[in-house]
Design a protein around this motif. Structure first.
Motif, PDB file in Angstrom:
ATOM      1  N   ASP A   1       0.855  -1.187   0.000  1.00 47.58           N
ATOM      2  CA  ASP A   1       0.000   0.000   0.000  1.00 47.58           C
ATOM      3  C   ASP A   1       0.893   1.240   0.000  1.00 47.58           C
ATOM      4  O   ASP A   1       1.554   1.538   1.006  1.00 47.58           O
ATOM      5  CB  ASP A   1      -0.894  -0.010   1.236  1.00 47.58           C
ATOM      6  N   PRO A   2       0.942   1.987  -1.114  1.00 48.96           N
ATOM      7  CA  PRO A   2       1.835   3.149  -1.177  1.00 48.96           C
ATOM      8  C   PRO A   2       1.402   4.322  -0.304  1.00 48.96           C
ATOM      9  O   PRO A   2       2.170   5.265  -0.121  1.00 48.96           O
ATOM     10  CB  PRO A   2       1.810   3.534  -2.660  1.00 48.96           C
ATOM     11  N   THR A   3       0.200   4.275   0.275  1.00 52.04           N
ATOM     12  CA  THR A   3      -0.253   5.378   1.128  1.00 52.04           C
ATOM     13  C   THR A   3       0.278   5.250   2.556  1.00 52.04           C
ATOM     14  O   THR A   3       0.220   6.224   3.308  1.00 52.04           O
ATOM     15  CB  THR A   3      -1.792   5.445   1.164  1.00 52.04           C
ATOM     16  N   LEU A   4       0.776   4.077   2.945  1.00 52.23           N
ATOM     17  CA  LEU A   4       1.308   3.896   4.296  1.00 52.23           C
ATOM     18  C   LEU A   4       2.678   4.552   4.395  1.00 52.23           C
ATOM     19  O   LEU A   4       3.489   4.467   3.484  1.00 52.23           O
ATOM     20  CB  LEU A   4       1.410   2.411   4.641  1.00 52.23           C
ATOM     21  N   ARG A   5       2.925   5.203   5.499  1.00 54.39           N
ATOM     22  CA  ARG A   5       4.185   5.909   5.705  1.00 54.39           C
ATOM     23  C   ARG A   5       5.009   5.238   6.798  1.00 54.39           C
ATOM     24  O   ARG A   5       4.476   4.611   7.704  1.00 54.39           O
ATOM     25  CB  ARG A   5       3.918   7.367   6.110  1.00 54.39           C
ATOM     26  N   THR A   6       6.309   5.410   6.717  1.00 57.14           N
ATOM     27  CA  THR A   6       7.229   4.920   7.738  1.00 57.14           C
ATOM     28  C   THR A   6       6.876   5.598   9.055  1.00 57.14           C
ATOM     29  O   THR A   6       6.570   6.778   9.042  1.00 57.14           O
ATOM     30  CB  THR A   6       8.675   5.265   7.338  1.00 57.14           C
ATOM     31  N   PRO A   7       6.812   4.911  10.154  1.00 51.62           N
ATOM     32  CA  PRO A   7       7.339   3.600  10.507  1.00 51.62           C
ATOM     33  C   PRO A   7       6.314   2.470  10.459  1.00 51.62           C
ATOM     34  O   PRO A   7       6.530   1.433  11.093  1.00 51.62           O
ATOM     35  CB  PRO A   7       7.829   3.805  11.928  1.00 51.62           C
ATOM     36  N   HIS A   8       5.227   2.608   9.729  1.00 50.81           N
ATOM     37  CA  HIS A   8       4.233   1.538   9.630  1.00 50.81           C
ATOM     38  C   HIS A   8       4.904   0.288   9.062  1.00 50.81           C
ATOM     39  O   HIS A   8       5.648   0.365   8.087  1.00 50.81           O
ATOM     40  CB  HIS A   8       3.070   1.977   8.729  1.00 50.81           C
TER      41      HIS A   8
ATOM     42  N   PHE B   1      23.083   1.135  -6.241  1.00 50.14           N
ATOM     43  CA  PHE B   1      22.683   1.959  -7.378  1.00 50.14           C
ATOM     44  C   PHE B   1      22.350   1.129  -8.608  1.00 50.14           C
ATOM     45  O   PHE B   1      21.946   1.675  -9.629  1.00 50.14           O
ATOM     46  CB  PHE B   1      23.781   2.975  -7.699  1.00 50.14           C
ATOM     47  N   ASP B   2      22.513  -0.196  -8.524  1.00 47.86           N
ATOM     48  CA  ASP B   2      22.164  -1.091  -9.631  1.00 47.86           C
ATOM     49  C   ASP B   2      20.677  -1.433  -9.507  1.00 47.86           C
ATOM     50  O   ASP B   2      20.266  -2.093  -8.551  1.00 47.86           O
ATOM     51  CB  ASP B   2      23.022  -2.358  -9.559  1.00 47.86           C
ATOM     52  N   LEU B   3      19.863  -0.977 -10.449  1.00 49.37           N
ATOM     53  CA  LEU B   3      18.416  -1.210 -10.368  1.00 49.37           C
ATOM     54  C   LEU B   3      18.062  -2.689 -10.403  1.00 49.37           C
ATOM     55  O   LEU B   3      17.034  -3.089  -9.862  1.00 49.37           O
ATOM     56  CB  LEU B   3      17.702  -0.461 -11.489  1.00 49.37           C
ATOM     57  N   ALA B   4      18.899  -3.516 -11.023  1.00 53.65           N
ATOM     58  CA  ALA B   4      18.647  -4.959 -11.042  1.00 53.65           C
ATOM     59  C   ALA B   4      18.848  -5.574  -9.662  1.00 53.65           C
ATOM     60  O   ALA B   4      18.387  -6.685  -9.402  1.00 53.65           O
ATOM     61  CB  ALA B   4      19.559  -5.639 -12.059  1.00 53.65           C
ATOM     62  N   ASN B   5      19.532  -4.859  -8.758  1.00 52.51           N
ATOM     63  CA  ASN B   5      19.776  -5.352  -7.405  1.00 52.51           C
ATOM     64  C   ASN B   5      18.760  -4.797  -6.408  1.00 52.51           C
ATOM     65  O   ASN B   5      18.830  -5.082  -5.229  1.00 52.51           O
ATOM     66  CB  ASN B   5      21.200  -4.985  -6.954  1.00 52.51           C
ATOM     67  N   CYS B   6      17.792  -4.013  -6.877  1.00 57.12           N
ATOM     68  CA  CYS B   6      16.816  -3.385  -5.981  1.00 57.12           C
ATOM     69  C   CYS B   6      15.411  -3.937  -6.211  1.00 57.12           C
ATOM     70  O   CYS B   6      15.059  -4.300  -7.330  1.00 57.12           O
ATOM     71  CB  CYS B   6      16.796  -1.877  -6.201  1.00 57.12           C
ATOM     72  N   GLN B   7      14.642  -4.011  -5.137  1.00 54.24           N
ATOM     73  CA  GLN B   7      13.249  -4.440  -5.228  1.00 54.24           C
ATOM     74  C   GLN B   7      12.439  -3.695  -4.177  1.00 54.24           C
ATOM     75  O   GLN B   7      12.964  -3.273  -3.160  1.00 54.24           O
ATOM     76  CB  GLN B   7      13.120  -5.952  -5.036  1.00 54.24           C
ATOM     77  N   LEU B   8      11.161  -3.538  -4.437  1.00 59.39           N
ATOM     78  CA  LEU B   8      10.250  -2.878  -3.515  1.00 59.39           C
ATOM     79  C   LEU B   8       9.718  -3.913  -2.534  1.00 59.39           C
ATOM     80  O   LEU B   8       9.299  -4.996  -2.941  1.00 59.39           O
ATOM     81  CB  LEU B   8       9.103  -2.239  -4.297  1.00 59.39           C
ATOM     82  N   THR B   9       9.765  -3.616  -1.246  1.00 55.74           N
ATOM     83  CA  THR B   9       9.311  -4.553  -0.220  1.00 55.74           C
ATOM     84  C   THR B   9       8.533  -3.824   0.857  1.00 55.74           C
ATOM     85  O   THR B   9       8.555  -2.596   0.934  1.00 55.74           O
ATOM     86  CB  THR B   9      10.501  -5.258   0.469  1.00 55.74           C
ATOM     87  N   HIS B  10       7.863  -4.606   1.698  1.00 57.42           N
ATOM     88  CA  HIS B  10       7.276  -4.056   2.928  1.00 57.42           C
ATOM     89  C   HIS B  10       8.421  -3.799   3.909  1.00 57.42           C
ATOM     90  O   HIS B  10       9.431  -4.501   3.897  1.00 57.42           O
ATOM     91  CB  HIS B  10       6.324  -5.067   3.593  1.00 57.42           C
TER      92      HIS B  10
END
Length: 79
Positions: free
Chosen positions: A7-14, A33-42
């Protein structure tokens, strides 16, 4: 990592807020800085992973092998 939507509306520290995770941690030689080494997570998934290489958190295909019991420490009063 867990397969649940973020959910992109939740803010840190949730715990369900989004974070960028390095698949190969920077402390293990990964490039942040390598985009292939990055992923979006909870946030909670990223914190649970720590600085370990990526593995699915709910993967049950490979059962864990139990650690052998430690050998007892021999005790002696003879110095």
């Amino acid at each position: 990592m867990c397969g649940q939507p973020i959910d992109p509306t939740l803010r840190t520290p949730h715990p369900g807020s989004m974070e960028i995770d390095e698949i190969i941690p920077v402390s293990k030689g990964g490039d942040p800085f390598d985009l292939a080494n990055c992923q979006l997570t909870h946030r909670r998934c990223n914190q649970r992973k720590g600085n370990h290489a990526y593995t699915r958190l709910h993967d049950t295909a490979k059962p864990a092998t139990p650690k052998p019991a430690p050998k007892p420490i021999p005790l002696s009063r003879a110095w």
